[in-house]
Design a protein around this motif. Structure first.
Motif, PDB file in Angstrom:
ATOM      1  N   LEU A  72       4.758  -5.256   7.589  1.00 26.74           N
ATOM      2  CA  LEU A  72       4.234  -6.052   6.472  1.00 26.74           C
ATOM      3  C   LEU A  72       4.002  -5.194   5.230  1.00 26.74           C
ATOM      4  N   LEU A  73       3.895  -3.883   5.422  1.00 26.52           N
ATOM      5  CA  LEU A  73       3.725  -2.993   4.275  1.00 26.52           C
ATOM      6  C   LEU A  73       5.022  -2.797   3.497  1.00 26.52           C
ATOM      7  N   THR A  74       6.145  -3.140   4.120  1.00 31.27           N
ATOM      8  CA  THR A  74       7.439  -2.799   3.535  1.00 31.27           C
ATOM      9  C   THR A  74       8.097  -3.948   2.776  1.00 31.27           C
ATOM     10  N   LEU A  75       7.492  -5.119   2.771  1.00 25.93           N
ATOM     11  CA  LEU A  75       8.197  -6.308   2.284  1.00 25.93           C
ATOM     12  C   LEU A  75       8.019  -6.603   0.805  1.00 25.93           C
ATOM     13  N   PRO A 126      15.605   3.106   2.713  1.00 19.02           N
ATOM     14  CA  PRO A 126      14.889   3.799   1.628  1.00 19.02           C
ATOM     15  C   PRO A 126      14.058   2.839   0.781  1.00 19.02           C
ATOM     16  N   GLN A 127      14.592   1.630   0.547  1.00 24.16           N
ATOM     17  CA  GLN A 127      13.844   0.637  -0.239  1.00 24.16           C
ATOM     18  C   GLN A 127      12.545   0.266   0.462  1.00 24.16           C
ATOM     19  N   ALA A 128      12.624   0.072   1.791  1.00 31.37           N
ATOM     20  CA  ALA A 128      11.417  -0.253   2.558  1.00 31.37           C
ATOM     21  C   ALA A 128      10.417   0.895   2.513  1.00 31.37           C
ATOM     22  N   ALA A 129      10.929   2.112   2.618  1.00 32.99           N
ATOM     23  CA  ALA A 129      10.037   3.282   2.575  1.00 32.99           C
ATOM     24  C   ALA A 129       9.332   3.378   1.234  1.00 32.99           C
ATOM     25  N   GLU A 130      10.069   3.090   0.160  1.00 37.06           N
ATOM     26  CA  GLU A 130       9.469   3.133  -1.177  1.00 37.06           C
ATOM     27  C   GLU A 130       8.374   2.087  -1.315  1.00 37.06           C
ATOM     28  N   ARG A 131       8.658   0.877  -0.826  1.00 32.94           N
ATOM     29  CA  ARG A 131       7.659  -0.191  -0.909  1.00 32.94           C
ATOM     30  C   ARG A 131       6.446   0.123  -0.032  1.00 32.94           C
ATOM     31  N   ARG A 132       6.706   0.705   1.130  1.00 32.37           N
ATOM     32  CA  ARG A 132       5.601   1.071   2.021  1.00 32.37           C
ATOM     33  C   ARG A 132       4.682   2.083   1.345  1.00 32.37           C
ATOM     34  N   ALA A 133       5.289   3.076   0.713  1.00 28.75           N
ATOM     35  CA  ALA A 133       4.488   4.106   0.050  1.00 28.75           C
ATOM     36  C   ALA A 133       3.659   3.513  -1.078  1.00 28.75           C
ATOM     37  N   ALA A 134       4.272   2.608  -1.849  1.00 29.01           N
ATOM     38  CA  ALA A 134       3.536   1.979  -2.946  1.00 29.01           C
ATOM     39  C   ALA A 134       2.383   1.136  -2.421  1.00 29.01           C
ATOM     40  N   MET A 135       2.630   0.398  -1.333  1.00 32.36           N
ATOM     41  CA  MET A 135       1.576  -0.443  -0.770  1.00 32.36           C
ATOM     42  C   MET A 135       0.447   0.399  -0.190  1.00 32.36           C
TER      43      MET A 135
END
Length: 547
Positions: free
Chosen positions: A298-301, A13-22
């Protein structure tokens, strides 16, 4: 070496959140870039009536179809902090980038004459100066597509006029360095703009459209009373048959660009282009193996806020061939990561941050930079630091002198340095990690990057302490509400200015890029640097003079 044992769960879920923000930031970036293209395209009917191509059509026709193209400083001049920010058109009125013409890597600059008739904008001038600097350093043939109304007299600023001289100085420096300067004069070049073709090695003009004169008919009449037509003063036919300013006369834009491609193709007849056939480049590159993870990861980091920790080795591994990195002193100054690897066959050193730079980290980076210089390997910096460590212990341990050693090493490194601002770039950490002030050969930002002297909350907290102490010295009890208002105002000010789109609009980088494009962009830049180093040029004591 074996592939880095990644522990990152890209499906969390954390990666998904970061991906969406990016992705939201990338969408904003693309929208801003499209804003400039759309504004220019509005002039389409006017250009079609004159049988001209729009600026972006000219660039596309000049470049080799399907070949890589690296646009530069696409957000230059973007005004993010004004009431009508939604109407601000980024780009500085200039299209610029590195691309291929007849298989020759070139710097291409075009006036965006669909916007304000190509009048030179303040940040547009700075953008041209920056790409000229890149062309000079990397020995890139400089191809200039000119159609400009010159300086906007309604926005005249004396400093713009004075600094504008650097544009013409750089054209002379390029020519004197043996680097071809080729201009296609699509439209007007008035006053100082006339020196763009005047300081070029080769000039191609378009019949009935090209104009180049020191004083156009209105200024001539106002200054001397003389009456003359534009064609008599500076038309294409006159310059290619009488004054000698132009070498080639084309019937329209398409023919002019075809002539430009033929001129560039002829450059390969000399030794200066011998390195461009790929053989010299192949000799210094090894077989490239793609990283074993989907590039989409790379979008999730990177987190949306710099307070969340990131293992930047996860980023580095996804950029290097095979995901393999050889860490340098991994157990010493662990918050400063130094590693060796290959990027599309280029041997590189890589420096990044898993926290503030402490004494050990500064010494480690200094050693590593000197080692890379001994090997002759370019250095890639992936910035994500809140700065150098502070506190009584590190101050007494000599943080200033050890940090200074790192800055000395960055400043005097004898190998090319490239910087990607991934996350935080705060305080002197920006300097020690080869920020803009230290002249990396290329510097790009991710949409998640933030640049400031310190974090907004730290700045606001510092101001609160100083203000409260000052009031108490005067016997005044601080007002809590006013202190909070000041705190919020300082935080808001810093957050506005530290945003990647804001800093890119000020030309503090060479463009904002999609993280997924980082490996390709770095490889393109490394190819450019390698070819420039191998290219044989014939410097002279002077630029090619007009005859």
């Amino acid at each position: 070496m074996s592939a880095f044992p990644s522990s990152w769960n890209a499906a969390s879920p954390q990666a998904a959140e970061r991906r969406a923000a990016m992705l939201a930031r990338i969408e904003r970036l693309r929208a801003l870039e499209d804003r400039a293209a759309h504004a220019s395209a509005q002039a389409g009917p006017r250009f079609a009536k004159r049988h001209q191509l729009l600026p972006r059509e000219r660039v596309a026709l000049l470049l080799d179809a399907g070949a890589p193209w690296l646009p530069l400083a696409t957000l230059a001049g973007f005004l993010h902090d004004v009431p009508d920010a939604d109407k601000s058109v980024p780009g500085g009125g200039i299209i610029a980038g590195i691309g291929f013409i007849e298989n020759t890597r070139c710097m291409v600059v075009a006036s965006d004459s669909g916007i304000e008739a190509g009048a030179i904008q303040p940040m547009g001038l700075d953008k041209i100066l920056r790409v000229q600097e890149i062309a000079l350093r990397e020995r890139l043939p400089f191809i200039h597509l000119v159609e400009s109304a010159g300086a906007n007299l309604m926005r005249y600023r004396v400093e713009g006029f004075v600094h504008g001289g650097g544009l013409f100085r750089n054209l002379a420096r390029l020519s004197a360095a043996g680097i071809p300067v080729i201009t296609v004069q699509h439209g007007s070049g008035t006053a100082g703009g006339a020196y763009m073709p005047g300081l070029s090695d080769i000039v191609i003009m378009v019949e009935g459209r090209s104009r180049a004169f020191l004083a156009g008919p209105p200024l001539l009449k106002a200054a001397t009373g003389e009456v003359a037509t534009e064609e008599e003063l500076g038309g294409a036919l006159m310059h290619t048959t009488v004054s000698g300013l132009g070498e080639y006369l084309a019937r329209d834009d398409r023919e002019a660009l075809g002539l430009a491609r033929r001129v560039v193709a002829q450059l390969k007849g000399s030794k200066r282009a011998a390195a461009l056939d790929g053989q010299a480049l192949a000799a210094i590159k090894l077989e490239a193996i793609e990283p074993p993870w989907p590039v989409d990861e790379l979008l999730t980091l990177m987190p949306a806020h710099h307070r969340e920790p990131v293992d930047m080795r996860e980023v580095a591994a996804r950029l290097l061939d095979g995901g393999e990195l050889l860490e340098f002193k991994p157990g010493y100054g662990a918050a400063t990561v130094c590693a060796q690897g290959y990027l599309r066959g280029h041997a590189v050193g890589l420096i990044t941050n898993n926290g503030p730079i402490d004494i050990a980290g500064a010494n480690k980076a200094t050693h590593f930079i000197q080692w890379m210089c001994q090997l002759g390997h370019p250095i890639v910096y992936l910035q994500n630091t809140t700065g150098y460590m502070v506190g009584k212990d590190v101050e007494q341990g000599g943080m200033i002198k050890h940090g200074s050693k790192m800055i000395q090493a960055v400043t005097n490194a004898s190998v090319p340095q490239l910087t990607i601002q991934c996350g935080a770039s705060f305080g002197a950490g920006n300097y020690g990690m080869c920020g803009r002030g230290f002249a990396p050969r290329f510097l790009f930002s991710w949409p998640s990057a933030k640049t400031a002297v310190m974090g907004g909350e730290q700045a606001a907290g510092t101001m609160r302490i100083v203000t409260e102490a000052g009031l108490k010295r005067k016997g005044i009890e601080p007002d809590a509400d006013k202190m909070q208002q000041q705190f919020d105002a300082v935080v808001a000010m810093f957050e506005r200015q530290q945003d990647a789109f804001a800093t890119s609009g000020l030309l503090l980088d060479d463009g904002v890029i999609d993280p997924r494009d980082t490996r390709a962009v770095l490889a393109f830049c490394l190819d450019t640097l390698a070819e420039g180093a191998a290219r044989d040029v014939r410097p002279m004591q002077f630029g090619v003079a007009r005859m």
